[in-house]
Design an enzyme around this catalytic site. Structure first.
Site, mmCIF file in Angstrom:
data_model
loop_
_atom_site.group_PDB
_atom_site.id
_atom_site.type_symbol
_atom_site.label_atom_id
_atom_site.label_comp_id
_atom_site.label_asym_id
_atom_site.label_seq_id
_atom_site.Cartn_x
_atom_site.Cartn_y
_atom_site.Cartn_z
ATOM 1 N N LYS A 60 16.044 21.497 -10.985
ATOM 2 C CA LYS A 60 15.421 20.231 -11.354
ATOM 3 C C LYS A 60 16.355 19.239 -12.046
ATOM 4 C CE LYS A 60 11.512 19.253 -11.069
ATOM 5 N NZ LYS A 60 10.309 19.767 -11.718
ATOM 6 N N GLU B 232 9.826 8.234 -17.161
ATOM 7 C CA GLU B 232 8.464 8.709 -17.429
ATOM 8 C C GLU B 232 8.029 8.357 -18.855
ATOM 9 O OE1 GLU B 232 7.910 12.879 -16.141
ATOM 10 O OE2 GLU B 232 9.551 12.479 -14.771
ATOM 11 N N TYR C 162 -8.935 -14.273 -45.993
ATOM 12 C CA TYR C 162 -8.356 -12.929 -45.984
ATOM 13 C C TYR C 162 -9.415 -11.864 -46.225
ATOM 14 C CZ TYR C 162 -5.576 -8.841 -47.116
ATOM 15 O OH TYR C 162 -5.040 -7.576 -47.126
ATOM 16 N N HIS D 156 0.837 -1.223 0.000
ATOM 17 C CA HIS D 156 0.000 0.000 0.000
ATOM 18 C C HIS D 156 0.867 1.268 0.000
ATOM 19 C CE1 HIS D 156 -3.305 -2.732 1.212
ATOM 20 N NE2 HIS D 156 -2.389 -3.254 1.997
ATOM 21 N N SER E 235 15.096 21.259 -16.282
ATOM 22 C CA SER E 235 13.881 22.009 -16.558
ATOM 23 C C SER E 235 14.273 23.320 -17.224
ATOM 24 C CB SER E 235 13.151 22.275 -15.247
ATOM 25 O OG SER E 235 12.357 23.435 -15.356
ATOM 26 N N GLN F 94 -4.914 -5.724 -43.518
ATOM 27 C CA GLN F 94 -3.786 -4.845 -43.841
ATOM 28 C C GLN F 94 -3.486 -3.908 -42.653
ATOM 29 O OE1 GLN F 94 -3.008 -3.460 -47.965
ATOM 30 N NE2 GLN F 94 -3.630 -1.479 -47.196
ATOM 31 N N ASN G 232 15.205 15.729 -13.767
ATOM 32 C CA ASN G 232 13.978 14.957 -13.964
ATOM 33 C C ASN G 232 14.229 13.562 -14.538
ATOM 34 O OD1 ASN G 232 12.443 17.148 -13.110
ATOM 35 N ND2 ASN G 232 12.337 17.990 -15.195
HETATM 36 N N1 ARG Z 1 -1.140 -5.363 -48.666
HETATM 37 C C1 ARG Z 1 -1.945 -6.478 -48.306
HETATM 38 C C2 ARG Z 1 -1.938 -6.659 -46.805
HETATM 39 O O1 ARG Z 1 -1.111 -6.128 -46.188
HETATM 40 C C3 ARG Z 1 -1.446 -7.717 -48.943
HETATM 41 C C4 ARG Z 1 -2.481 -8.783 -49.163
HETATM 42 C C5 ARG Z 1 -3.445 -8.344 -50.179
HETATM 43 N N2 ARG Z 1 -4.330 -9.380 -50.576
HETATM 44 C C6 ARG Z 1 -5.498 -9.135 -51.217
HETATM 45 N N3 ARG Z 1 -6.221 -10.143 -51.498
HETATM 46 N N4 ARG Z 1 -5.884 -7.923 -51.484
HETATM 47 O O2 ARG Z 1 -2.761 -7.299 -46.235
#
Ligand code: ARG
Length: 460
Positions: A282, A289, A316, A155, A276, A321, A284
């Site tokens: 000072k 920090e 995907y 504490h 400072s 991205q 620091n």
């Molecule tokens: N620049 C894209 C990324 O970073 C690469 C993959 C792109 N693939 C696609 N099917 N558009 O994710």
């Protein structure tokens, strides 16, 4: 013209062009991208998917591009969207038709997955080596201060005496877990996504084990959809980095407190502190920090990634991205923080006298006083009550336990004897705690040896 222009009848809007492009940040993957392409071309040639001579031509072209990038002779273009299409376009511009064969049996989806993994893998090793250096400094400081008594707090109230060595080894243990967390992350991500294609592999006889081996992975990923959809490795990394930063931030907070006039337990080296612009007196602790402050950025990266990934269906999606900038920023931040933090700790001076003085006040030996009575046969709860009354008496009279006379002690309990003064000495309190993990010299030496063995096992 875009590599994918065939299906389109209009040019991409310039706003979309800029919006869609990732080259401004994924250019840093060029080495991994070229290594991935070289492995892919090698395998295509070996499997007879393209002619051996074509593979050789592609590989030579890619190597030349790498040299030119390293020499600063290459400018990437936003029109070519990302690092993958920039390099592929450049290859075809340089070697002609053969360049167009590189992308056989591959997609940017498995390409980016492998590039990103290789980058993360490389930077995890860099980070681990930096944290190992910090561990060495903590071990050194601990060895120097095995007998430097200081207050331990709960504490933020003085609680029980410990040593600076014990304190340093507490952080050394946290950092050891950070290192093993990063090592775990490396181990789990040791699978190669290349050959997964867009999501469902391909009809060519690609050898995914061969590309995995060429790129230094133990094996290919087991499922091609998972391979292109998974960013767990990036989330695990930013999570491990967040925990590491949390530890550094706590440590920073202690250093900031210890530097204050109220504590004065340590003094930072002039080279690792700042002044400072207005207050001439000072000095620091800006480095500490900033490390504490930058912890927020790393947490931010983790939350960004978790949020980007939480709602996207397989496989995907372009959302992914958005995985790169947070990871790059987290890595850059940690790799900037750890070395400067290490140097700051290495060069700080421990004010052993102030620490000892602080440990002498605040009834830090009250538990030991109670334990003294327990050793003389009293139950702990009774002993606790007696010492509570003694402390109360001391506060009223402006005394400490060790300045009370034997008569004062005996007025509360007749069990007290001359040997109470020995029991109340800070050195006795610390060195009496010989329990495994405790602050006695012997116990801390064992902790140091354990960390040293850990470092030894990782010495290159
Ligand atoms: N620049 C894209 C990324 O970073 C690469 C993959 C792109 N693939 C696609 N099917 N558009 O994710």
């Amino acid at each position: 013209m875009k590599l994918w222009a065939g299906r389109f009848q209009k040019e991409t809007d310039t706003l979309v062009n800029d919006f869609n492009s990732s080259i401004t940040f994924d250019a840093r993957l060029y080495r991994q991208d070229i290594a991935g392409s070289i492995a892919h071309a090698t395998m295509l040639g070996e499997q007879g998917i393209i002619a051996k001579e074509e593979a050789d031509e592609i590989i030579a072209g890619l190597k030349a591009i790498l040299d030119d990038i390293e020499a600063g002779h290459v400018e990437f273009s936003v029109d070519n969207e990302d690092i993958h299409m920039n390099i592929e376009t450049m290859l075809t511009e340089r070697i002609g038709q053969t360049g167009k064969r590189l992308h056989t049996a591959r997609s940017r989806n498995d390409q980016v997955a492998v590039d990103f993994r290789m980058y993360v893998r490389q930077e995890i090793s860099v980070t681990i080596s930096m944290v190992l250096e910090l561990e060495k400094v903590l071990v050194k400081k601990a060895r120097e201060h095995l007998d430097t008594v200081m207050p331990g707090y709960t504490h933020l109230q003085r609680a029980q005496p410990t040593t600076f060595a014990h304190y340093m080894m507490a952080y050394a243990n946290m950092l050891r877990r950070d290192i093993t967390r990063l090592e775990d992350c490396l181990e789990r991500m040791d699978e190669c996504p290349l050959g997964a294609g867009a999501l469902a592999t391909s009809t060519y006889p690609v050898d995914r084990f061969r590309t995995a081996q060429l790129l230094g992975f133990s094996k290919p990923t087991d499922n091609s959809m998972d391979a292109v959809s998974d960013r767990d490795f990036a989330i695990e990394l930013t999570s491990a980095l967040s925990i590491l930063m949390m530890h550094l931030s706590r440590f920073s907070e202690e250093i900031i407190l210890w530097c204050s006039w109220e504590f004065k337990f340590v003094e930072l080296d002039d080279a690792y502190s700042t002044g400072s612009s207005i207050m001439p007196q000072k000095k620091n602790p800006d480095v500490a920090e900033l490390v504490r402050g930058k912890t927020g950025r790393v947490y931010g990266s983790l939350v960004t990634l978790l949020t980007v990934m939480k709602g996207i269906p397989l496989a995907y999606n372009k959302d992914m991205q958005e995985d790169k900038e947070p990871v790059f920023d987290a890595i850059d931040t940690v790799e900037q923080c750890v070395p400067v933090f290490t140097a700051m700790v290495d060069t700080l001076t421990v004010k052993t006298k102030t620490m000892a003085r602080a440990a002498s006040g605040g009834f830090i030996n009250a538990t030991d006083c109670a334990d003294y009575l327990v050793k003389k046969g009293l139950p702990f709860r009774d002993a606790y009550m007696i010492v509570g009354r003694l402390v109360n008496m001391c506060i009223k009279n402006g005394e400490d336990l060790e300045t009370l006379t034997l008569k004062d002690f005996r007025a509360i309990s007749s069990v007290f004897d001359e040997d109470v003064y020995q029991a109340l000495l800070l050195k006795t309190c610390v060195n009496g705690r010989k329990v495994y993990g405790g602050p006695s010299r012997g116990s801390v030496e064992k902790q140091i040896e354990s960390i040293e063995a850990f470092l030894e096992a990782r010495a290159s």
